[in-house]
Design an enzyme around this catalytic site. Structure first.
Site, PDB file in Angstrom:
ATOM      1  N   GLU A 117       0.838  -1.198   0.000  1.00  0.00           N
ATOM      2  CA  GLU A 117       0.000   0.000   0.000  1.00  0.00           C
ATOM      3  C   GLU A 117       0.878   1.255   0.000  1.00  0.00           C
ATOM      4  O   GLU A 117       1.925   1.294   0.655  1.00  0.00           O
ATOM      5  CB  GLU A 117      -0.875   0.023   1.263  1.00  0.00           C
ATOM      6  CG  GLU A 117      -1.976  -1.030   1.268  1.00  0.00           C
ATOM      7  CD  GLU A 117      -3.272  -0.481   0.750  1.00  0.00           C
ATOM      8  OE1 GLU A 117      -3.302   0.662   0.259  1.00  0.00           O
ATOM      9  OE2 GLU A 117      -4.288  -1.197   0.852  1.00  0.00           O
ATOM     10  N   ASP A 118       0.447   2.278  -0.721  1.00  0.00           N
ATOM     11  CA  ASP A 118       0.971   3.644  -0.562  1.00  0.00           C
ATOM     12  C   ASP A 118       2.501   3.692  -0.527  1.00  0.00           C
ATOM     13  O   ASP A 118       3.091   4.233   0.412  1.00  0.00           O
ATOM     14  CB  ASP A 118       0.447   4.263   0.739  1.00  0.00           C
ATOM     15  CG  ASP A 118      -1.070   4.319   0.822  1.00  0.00           C
ATOM     16  OD1 ASP A 118      -1.726   3.676   0.006  1.00  0.00           O
ATOM     17  OD2 ASP A 118      -1.589   5.009   1.712  1.00  0.00           O
ATOM     18  N   CYS A 172      -6.087   4.579  -3.732  1.00  0.00           N
ATOM     19  CA  CYS A 172      -6.249   3.130  -3.841  1.00  0.00           C
ATOM     20  C   CYS A 172      -7.500   2.674  -4.571  1.00  0.00           C
ATOM     21  O   CYS A 172      -7.410   1.837  -5.478  1.00  0.00           O
ATOM     22  CB  CYS A 172      -6.184   2.489  -2.455  1.00  0.00           C
ATOM     23  SG  CYS A 172      -7.324   3.163  -1.254  1.00  0.00           S
ATOM     24  N   ASP A 198       0.072  -0.136  -4.870  1.00  0.00           N
ATOM     25  CA  ASP A 198      -1.166   0.326  -5.498  1.00  0.00           C
ATOM     26  C   ASP A 198      -1.120   1.785  -5.935  1.00  0.00           C
ATOM     27  O   ASP A 198      -1.977   2.227  -6.698  1.00  0.00           O
ATOM     28  CB  ASP A 198      -2.386   0.049  -4.613  1.00  0.00           C
ATOM     29  CG  ASP A 198      -2.372   0.778  -3.288  1.00  0.00           C
ATOM     30  OD1 ASP A 198      -1.349   1.399  -2.937  1.00  0.00           O
ATOM     31  OD2 ASP A 198      -3.409   0.724  -2.587  1.00  0.00           O
ATOM     32  N   HIS A 199      -0.152   2.544  -5.476  1.00  0.00           N
ATOM     33  CA  HIS A 199       0.141   3.914  -5.936  1.00  0.00           C
ATOM     34  C   HIS A 199       1.315   4.417  -5.117  1.00  0.00           C
ATOM     35  O   HIS A 199       1.916   3.652  -4.343  1.00  0.00           O
ATOM     36  CB  HIS A 199      -1.079   4.847  -5.791  1.00  0.00           C
ATOM     37  CG  HIS A 199      -1.676   4.855  -4.425  1.00  0.00           C
ATOM     38  ND1 HIS A 199      -1.116   5.544  -3.372  1.00  0.00           N
ATOM     39  CD2 HIS A 199      -2.779   4.250  -3.924  1.00  0.00           C
ATOM     40  CE1 HIS A 199      -1.843   5.365  -2.292  1.00  0.00           C
ATOM     41  NE2 HIS A 199      -2.852   4.578  -2.590  1.00  0.00           N
TER      42      HIS A 199
END
Length: 561
Positions: A46-47, A85, A281-282
């Site tokens: 994540e992130d 997300c 995811d980014h």
């Protein structure tokens, strides 16, 4: 484009998947899995931007990812389709840009008691032909699992996963069955940067603080804040440095969680017959990264380890978009890319390299945005269709971060560096950056004479893509989208499956709801099966449920066998 929900009878989810299933069944299972149908594992942090030692970050402590990268092909020019997300995941899972399925707003539906931020909580309803790529894999005989995070913007559809829980992995499959397993590693998420000594002002803050106190047990040597580099768009203060250092610490924790997944593959003797994809995811969960269209929000690492370390140490510099992952995974599994997918496979000899990546930014919580970006291998153009708005607006979730608070304090005091103060000013309509000479995207080249041709070329590519990709933000307000998806603001309910007996004693299932999928099981069995062909099972009673993405489940149909 208006998303019409035509109500004609629909058998399972169409002849196309029946054909896929039949094609996948032609070869013996073991031979096919070894030659044509590899196991595939997708791990998403994540992130997280490319704060990885193997990708040149001198501060990162990522020994597991670094070792994996040496045995893998590395794709440093990979980009998500959104800097946040839910739209990013909607795009990843369907192979379509989020606005083309009405999933562009962050979020359509609230979580943890929070509202989605739009006119009401709702789910997007993609066009009836659209399917998550793991569902196509499942229809072709793959076992599919996910460790619980979905966030697709169109609900929690039945049919995508054989197993979807915190403990789900490939171990529930039948002997010799190929699998696709997806894992999300949460430890790098923006909320893990929230301070634990803060007096919580909401239920979600209290939950996050308690979780952080429970889970962030650092066993590695912590990163010294003096070692980190502060980007020019953030103030260089102790609080900002502490947040960046903590991000590195959380990445180190997440690195060890990746080790657990790889160890399980090795323990089961599967690593050498499994394609392992690692990405995020980014970009980082810090301000001006997450939720943005800058490379800090869109550019992500991607590492792909092939069986027997094929292509180990290869650096693949072509542009890859998250819409390309679904088509590529399907190709590895021997499944043709459906015509409705908007991405393209990238791991093939005769491919045409992607010329541009595209990305979108729409409503974030309660703040309306309408921004689009196009990027080639060097230049990025961002178009702000609401140029009166600044980049940085109050968002309760983001405002908890000490770095965000430092930005607001510095703005009030007039002490921010120019690139940080820019975040508070009305955005220009056009932002053009040379990402080679200006990787932080600080110096806006839009309107300069020597870049006129580049700007015009990128703008034309963007406008053509908007028209080609069915970008619903230019034809619908969100209120209109909600009314289209959920008439009168009420979630539609999928019509239940019908059973039709064949002359040879099998059952054919169908539902009148166009675009619905059907799952069935023997009443005495816990395992649900995706319906792809007539049922020939020795069950006393068969149960079946239908669902279209964005709709509520149908009532259960019970059929004595």
């Amino acid at each position: 484009m208006i998303f019409k929900n035509h109500c004609r009878p629909f058998v399972a989810f169409g002849l196309s998947l029946t054909m896929i299933f039949a094609a996948a069944s032609e070869a013996p299972a073991n031979e096919q899995r070894a030659v044509e149908r590899p196991n595939i594992v997708l791990v998403l942090f994540e992130d997280m931007s490319s704060r990885i030692g193997a990708l040149g970050d001198p501060v990162a402590k990522t020994p597991v990812i670094d070792a994996l990268a040496k045995a893998s092909a590395v794709y440093p020019n990979t980009f998500t389709t959104a800097g946040v997300c839910a739209p990013s995941r909607a795009s990843l899972i369907t192979g379509r840009y989020a606005p083309s399925i009405g999933a562009q707003h962050m979020r359509t539906h609230g979580v943890f008691g929070m509202q989605g931020g739009g006119p009401q909580n709702y789910y997007a309803v993609p066009p009836p032909e659209v399917r998550a790529f793991p569902q196509l894999l499942r229809a072709a005989g793959y076992y599919t699992s996910n460790n619980s995070k979905t966030d697709y913007q169109f609900g929690e559809p039945r049919g995508i996963w054989d197993a979807n829980s915190d403990t789900a992995n490939w171990r529930g499959r039948e002997n010799g069955q190929p699998f696709f397993s997806m894992f999300t590693i949460m430890t790098t998420h923006e909320s893990y940067l929230w301070p634990t000594d803060r007096d919580p002002k909401s239920r979600i803050e209290a939950l996050v603080i308690a979780r952080n106190l429970r889970e962030l047990n650092y066993t590695h040597e912590r990163i010294d804040p003096s070692e980190v580099t502060v980007p020019p768009y953030l103030p260089d203060t102790p609080a900002v440095r502490a947040d960046i250092a903590r991000q590195y610490d959380n990445i180190a924790l997440a690195d060890s969680q990746l080790a657990d997944i790889l160890s399980q593959l090795e323990e089961d003797g599967l690593l050498e017959e499994t394609i392992v994809i690692v990405s995020t995811d980014h970009g980082d969960g810090l301000p001006r990264a997450k939720r943005s269209l800058y490379d800090s929000g869109l550019k992500v690492p991607m590492i792909i380890r092939f069986p027997a370390e094929h292509a180990a140490g290869t650096l693949r510099n072509e542009l890859v978009s998250f819409v390309d992952l679904g088509p590529q995974i399907l190709q590895w599994a021997g499944i043709p890319t459906p015509g409705w997918m908007q991405g393209q496979a990238f791991d093939q000899e005769d491919k045409a390299d992607r010329q541009y990546i595209y990305a979108t930014q729409d409503r974030m919580d309660t703040r309306l945005n309408l921004r689009r970006a196009v990027r080639d291998e060097r230049y990025k153009l961002i178009v702000n269709y609401r140029p009166q708005d600044p980049y940085l607006e109050h968002l309760p979730f983001r405002d908890v971060l000490p770095t965000t608070q430092e930005l607001w304090r510095g703005h009030a005091a007039g002490t921010l560096p120019p690139a940080a103060e820019f975040l508070f000013q009305p955005l220009p309509t056009y932002q053009l950056y040379d990402t080679v000479t200006d990787p932080h995207e600080i110096n806006n080249l839009a309107g300069l004479e020597q870049y006129t041709a580049i700007q015009a070329r990128l703008l034309q590519a963007l406008e053509e893509w908007i028209a080609r990709s069915d970008d619903s933000s230019f034809s619908h307000s969100e209120v209109e989208l909600v009314e289209e998806f959920w008439p009168g603001g009420v979630q539609p309910v999928t019509q239940p499956p019908n059973f039709e007996a064949t002359a040879d004693g099998a059952w054919v299932l169908n539902t009148p709801t166009n675009g619905a999928s059907i799952e069935w099981r023997c009443a005495e069995d816990d395992r649900w099966h995706l319906y792809v062909q007539p049922i020939r099972r020795d069950c006393a009673t068969i149960e079946a449920v239908a669902q279209r993405y964005g709709y509520a489940d149908s009532p259960l149909t019970v059929q004595p066998n």
